[in-house]
Design a protein around this motif. Structure first.
Motif, PDB file in Angstrom:
ATOM      1  N   ASP A  43     -31.959 -55.178 -11.493  1.00 53.03           N
ATOM      2  CA  ASP A  43     -31.894 -56.201 -10.436  1.00 53.03           C
ATOM      3  C   ASP A  43     -30.701 -57.122 -10.635  1.00 53.03           C
ATOM      4  O   ASP A  43     -30.000 -57.457  -9.678  1.00 53.03           O
ATOM      5  N   TYR A  46     -27.325 -55.596  -9.604  1.00 49.35           N
ATOM      6  CA  TYR A  46     -27.068 -55.587  -8.164  1.00 49.35           C
ATOM      7  C   TYR A  46     -26.823 -56.984  -7.616  1.00 49.35           C
ATOM      8  O   TYR A  46     -26.110 -57.169  -6.640  1.00 49.35           O
ATOM      9  N   GLU A  47     -27.422 -57.980  -8.224  1.00 52.99           N
ATOM     10  CA  GLU A  47     -27.338 -59.363  -7.745  1.00 52.99           C
ATOM     11  C   GLU A  47     -26.015 -60.037  -8.112  1.00 52.99           C
ATOM     12  O   GLU A  47     -25.466 -60.799  -7.327  1.00 52.99           O
ATOM     13  N   ASP A  50     -22.342 -60.294  -6.002  1.00 53.43           N
ATOM     14  CA  ASP A  50     -22.242 -61.110  -4.786  1.00 53.43           C
ATOM     15  C   ASP A  50     -21.459 -62.382  -5.062  1.00 53.43           C
ATOM     16  O   ASP A  50     -21.628 -63.016  -6.096  1.00 53.43           O
ATOM     17  N   ARG A  52     -20.786 -66.146  -4.844  1.00 49.83           N
ATOM     18  CA  ARG A  52     -21.668 -67.308  -4.687  1.00 49.83           C
ATOM     19  C   ARG A  52     -20.892 -68.579  -4.995  1.00 49.83           C
ATOM     20  O   ARG A  52     -19.928 -68.556  -5.745  1.00 49.83           O
ATOM     21  N   ILE A  79     -32.594 -64.223 -13.893  1.00 48.52           N
ATOM     22  CA  ILE A  79     -31.268 -64.608 -13.422  1.00 48.52           C
ATOM     23  C   ILE A  79     -31.266 -66.129 -13.312  1.00 48.52           C
ATOM     24  O   ILE A  79     -32.106 -66.713 -12.620  1.00 48.52           O
ATOM     25  N   TYR A  81     -29.443 -69.586 -12.224  1.00 47.61           N
ATOM     26  CA  TYR A  81     -28.479 -70.083 -11.247  1.00 47.61           C
ATOM     27  C   TYR A  81     -28.014 -71.495 -11.585  1.00 47.61           C
ATOM     28  O   TYR A  81     -28.793 -72.306 -12.070  1.00 47.61           O
TER      29      TYR A  81
END
Length: 120
Positions: A43, A46-47, A50, A52, A79, A81
């Motif tokens: 996961d 794939y994340e 991106d 951000r 993950i 942030y």
């Protein structure tokens, strides 16, 4: 991949032990370890690519014992942030471990993982 995207990857001690236990129980080698790590990190892989900005920036990915799981499949890596997210996570974990210390002999028993010699 994580480094290329400026994301820190952190493994806890308990996660490393859990990964080792899984690999030993499956009597696996390097390919098996790769499979275990891919299932934990899929996961996040794939994340991360991106784009951000702001508080939505992925600073770190943490693999803990819950991410790896026991005999069953784990939940996957966490993950984190935002700027400083890894430091906040580590501080929170340190505070939790200080309030709930493990019994004295618990870590010693885990250190005795069975030794397996692979023959080719």
């Amino acid at each position: 991949m994580f480094h290329m995207n400026g994301v820190k990857l952190h493994f806890t001690e308990s996660a490393l032990r859990s990964i080792a236990r899984k690999a030993i129980s499956k009597n696996t080698g390097a390919r098996g370890l790769r499979s275990i790590l891919e299932s934990v990190l899929v996961d996040a892989m794939y994340e991360i690519p991106d784009t951000r900005t702001g508080d939505d920036i992925i600073e770190a990915v943490v693999v803990d014992e819950g991410a790896v799981g026991g005999e069953e499949r784990g939940k996957g890596a966490k993950i984190l942030y935002g700027k400083g997210a890894l430091e906040r996570y580590l501080l929170a974990q340190k505070n939790i471990s200080e309030t709930t210390e493990a019994p004295a002999g618990e870590h010693e028993a885990e250190a005795e993982l069975p030794s397996i010699v692979a023959s080719m």
